[in-house]
Design a protein around this motif. Structure first.
Motif, PDB file in Angstrom:
ATOM      1  N   LYS A 246       0.862  -1.176   0.000  1.00 53.60           N
ATOM      2  CA  LYS A 246       0.000   0.000   0.000  1.00 53.60           C
ATOM      3  C   LYS A 246       0.904   1.232   0.000  1.00 53.60           C
ATOM      4  O   LYS A 246       1.995   1.217   0.592  1.00 53.60           O
ATOM      5  CB  LYS A 246      -0.902   0.021   1.228  1.00 53.60           C
ATOM      6  CG  LYS A 246      -1.983  -1.043   1.200  1.00 53.60           C
ATOM      7  CD  LYS A 246      -2.888  -0.907   2.404  1.00 53.60           C
ATOM      8  CE  LYS A 246      -4.006  -1.933   2.333  1.00 53.60           C
ATOM      9  NZ  LYS A 246      -4.926  -1.806   3.479  1.00 53.60           N
ATOM     10  N   ALA A 247       0.460   2.296  -0.649  1.00 50.45           N
ATOM     11  CA  ALA A 247       1.250   3.532  -0.712  1.00 50.45           C
ATOM     12  C   ALA A 247       1.564   4.048   0.691  1.00 50.45           C
ATOM     13  O   ALA A 247       2.686   4.499   0.958  1.00 50.45           O
ATOM     14  CB  ALA A 247       0.512   4.592  -1.524  1.00 50.45           C
ATOM     15  N   ALA A 248       0.609   3.970   1.598  1.00 49.20           N
ATOM     16  CA  ALA A 248       0.828   4.454   2.964  1.00 49.20           C
ATOM     17  C   ALA A 248       1.925   3.669   3.671  1.00 49.20           C
ATOM     18  O   ALA A 248       2.713   4.231   4.439  1.00 49.20           O
ATOM     19  CB  ALA A 248      -0.470   4.392   3.760  1.00 49.20           C
ATOM     20  N   THR A 249       1.996   2.376   3.404  1.00 51.36           N
ATOM     21  CA  THR A 249       3.030   1.550   4.027  1.00 51.36           C
ATOM     22  C   THR A 249       4.401   1.884   3.460  1.00 51.36           C
ATOM     23  O   THR A 249       5.390   1.968   4.201  1.00 51.36           O
ATOM     24  CB  THR A 249       2.714   0.053   3.835  1.00 51.36           C
ATOM     25  OG1 THR A 249       1.406  -0.203   4.329  1.00 51.36           O
ATOM     26  CG2 THR A 249       3.723  -0.818   4.553  1.00 51.36           C
ATOM     27  N   ILE A 250       4.466   2.086   2.145  1.00 55.89           N
ATOM     28  CA  ILE A 250       5.725   2.502   1.525  1.00 55.89           C
ATOM     29  C   ILE A 250       6.170   3.832   2.129  1.00 55.89           C
ATOM     30  O   ILE A 250       7.341   4.003   2.507  1.00 55.89           O
ATOM     31  CB  ILE A 250       5.577   2.629  -0.005  1.00 55.89           C
ATOM     32  CG1 ILE A 250       5.254   1.276  -0.629  1.00 55.89           C
ATOM     33  CG2 ILE A 250       6.847   3.228  -0.621  1.00 55.89           C
ATOM     34  CD1 ILE A 250       4.815   1.351  -2.081  1.00 55.89           C
TER      35      ILE A 250
ATOM     36  N   ARG B 172       7.487   3.309   5.675  1.00 53.02           N
ATOM     37  CA  ARG B 172       8.793   2.641   5.677  1.00 53.02           C
ATOM     38  C   ARG B 172       9.925   3.577   5.264  1.00 53.02           C
ATOM     39  O   ARG B 172      11.042   3.463   5.747  1.00 53.02           O
ATOM     40  CB  ARG B 172       8.785   1.435   4.747  1.00 53.02           C
ATOM     41  CG  ARG B 172       7.931   0.295   5.204  1.00 53.02           C
ATOM     42  CD  ARG B 172       8.677  -0.547   6.244  1.00 53.02           C
ATOM     43  NE  ARG B 172       7.985  -1.759   6.561  1.00 53.02           N
ATOM     44  CZ  ARG B 172       8.335  -2.972   6.120  1.00 53.02           C
ATOM     45  NH1 ARG B 172       9.366  -3.116   5.342  1.00 53.02           N
ATOM     46  NH2 ARG B 172       7.640  -4.014   6.473  1.00 53.02           N
ATOM     47  N   LEU B 173       9.615   4.493   4.327  1.00 53.70           N
ATOM     48  CA  LEU B 173      10.656   5.382   3.796  1.00 53.70           C
ATOM     49  C   LEU B 173      10.656   6.758   4.457  1.00 53.70           C
ATOM     50  O   LEU B 173      11.495   7.599   4.130  1.00 53.70           O
ATOM     51  CB  LEU B 173      10.487   5.532   2.284  1.00 53.70           C
ATOM     52  CG  LEU B 173      10.656   4.248   1.474  1.00 53.70           C
ATOM     53  CD1 LEU B 173      10.392   4.514   0.000  1.00 53.70           C
ATOM     54  CD2 LEU B 173      12.043   3.655   1.680  1.00 53.70           C
ATOM     55  N   GLY B 174       9.718   7.008   5.351  1.00 56.74           N
ATOM     56  CA  GLY B 174       9.646   8.297   6.020  1.00 56.74           C
ATOM     57  C   GLY B 174       9.215   9.422   5.085  1.00 56.74           C
ATOM     58  O   GLY B 174       9.715  10.544   5.179  1.00 56.74           O
ATOM     59  N   LEU B 175       8.297   9.109   4.172  1.00 52.59           N
ATOM     60  CA  LEU B 175       7.822  10.083   3.190  1.00 52.59           C
ATOM     61  C   LEU B 175       6.343  10.365   3.403  1.00 52.59           C
ATOM     62  O   LEU B 175       5.646   9.619   4.082  1.00 52.59           O
ATOM     63  CB  LEU B 175       8.040   9.549   1.770  1.00 52.59           C
ATOM     64  CG  LEU B 175       9.477   9.232   1.372  1.00 52.59           C
ATOM     65  CD1 LEU B 175       9.511   8.515   0.031  1.00 52.59           C
ATOM     66  CD2 LEU B 175      10.305  10.499   1.335  1.00 52.59           C
ATOM     67  N   ASP B 176       5.857  11.430   2.788  1.00 54.06           N
ATOM     68  CA  ASP B 176       4.450  11.790   2.823  1.00 54.06           C
ATOM     69  C   ASP B 176       3.650  10.840   1.924  1.00 54.06           C
ATOM     70  O   ASP B 176       4.054  10.578   0.781  1.00 54.06           O
ATOM     71  CB  ASP B 176       4.295  13.240   2.346  1.00 54.06           C
ATOM     72  CG  ASP B 176       2.857  13.675   2.300  1.00 54.06           C
ATOM     73  OD1 ASP B 176       2.287  13.896   3.378  1.00 54.06           O
ATOM     74  OD2 ASP B 176       2.321  13.774   1.178  1.00 54.06           O
ATOM     75  N   THR B 177       2.535  10.349   2.423  1.00 55.46           N
ATOM     76  CA  THR B 177       1.724   9.386   1.674  1.00 55.46           C
ATOM     77  C   THR B 177       1.232   9.962   0.348  1.00 55.46           C
ATOM     78  O   THR B 177       1.248   9.264  -0.679  1.00 55.46           O
ATOM     79  CB  THR B 177       0.528   8.903   2.517  1.00 55.46           C
ATOM     80  OG1 THR B 177       1.037   8.286   3.707  1.00 55.46           O
ATOM     81  CG2 THR B 177      -0.317   7.900   1.763  1.00 55.46           C
ATOM     82  N   ASP B 178       0.789  11.216   0.345  1.00 54.44           N
ATOM     83  CA  ASP B 178       0.307  11.816  -0.904  1.00 54.44           C
ATOM     84  C   ASP B 178       1.428  11.917  -1.936  1.00 54.44           C
ATOM     85  O   ASP B 178       1.205  11.685  -3.126  1.00 54.44           O
ATOM     86  CB  ASP B 178      -0.294  13.203  -0.646  1.00 54.44           C
ATOM     87  CG  ASP B 178      -1.610  13.130   0.109  1.00 54.44           C
ATOM     88  OD1 ASP B 178      -2.256  12.063   0.071  1.00 54.44           O
ATOM     89  OD2 ASP B 178      -1.983  14.139   0.744  1.00 54.44           O
TER      90      ASP B 178
END
Length: 119
Positions: A41-45, A48-54
């Protein structure tokens, strides 16, 4: 141990460019490629990477348009077309080299048909 240090063995065994800052797009592609046995899922990525979901969602959508990731709501996975992925990496590497050598403002003059196809 401080986050500003690494183990000397890790340092010695690393590739010359391993510690360079990577773009968010590079980090996402590398993450999916390293975990190619799963869909995410984009939110999980993002987590994991410390990035904004959007931001991750937007990047994944652009990567999908280029055929570099697969998508079945709500999951994302790296492409199974290894040649396309390798071609995109080579193109990206050439782009970075040209940018370093000529500067960003001259890159449009250097653009090739292969670049147009991958973009």
């Amino acid at each position: 141990m401080s986050s500003g240090t690494i183990d000397i063995d890790e340092f010695e065994e690393a590739d010359a460019d391993e510690f360079e800052e990577r773009t968010d797009t590079e980090r996402i592609v590398l993450f999916l490629d390293d975990h190619d046995d799963r869909a995410w899922k984009a939110a999980t990525i993002a987590e994991r990477l410390g990035l904004d979901t959007d931001a991750v969602s937007a990047i994944l959508s652009r990567l999908k348009e280029r055929g570099l990731v697969r998508h079945k709501r709500p999951y994302w996975a790296i492409t199974d077309d290894e040649e396309r992925l390798h071609s995109a990496y080579r193109l990206h590497h050439h782009h970075e080299t040209a940018d370093d050598q000529y500067g960003e403002e001259h890159l449009e003059e250097l653009q090739t048909d292969e670049m147009e196809q991958v973009q």
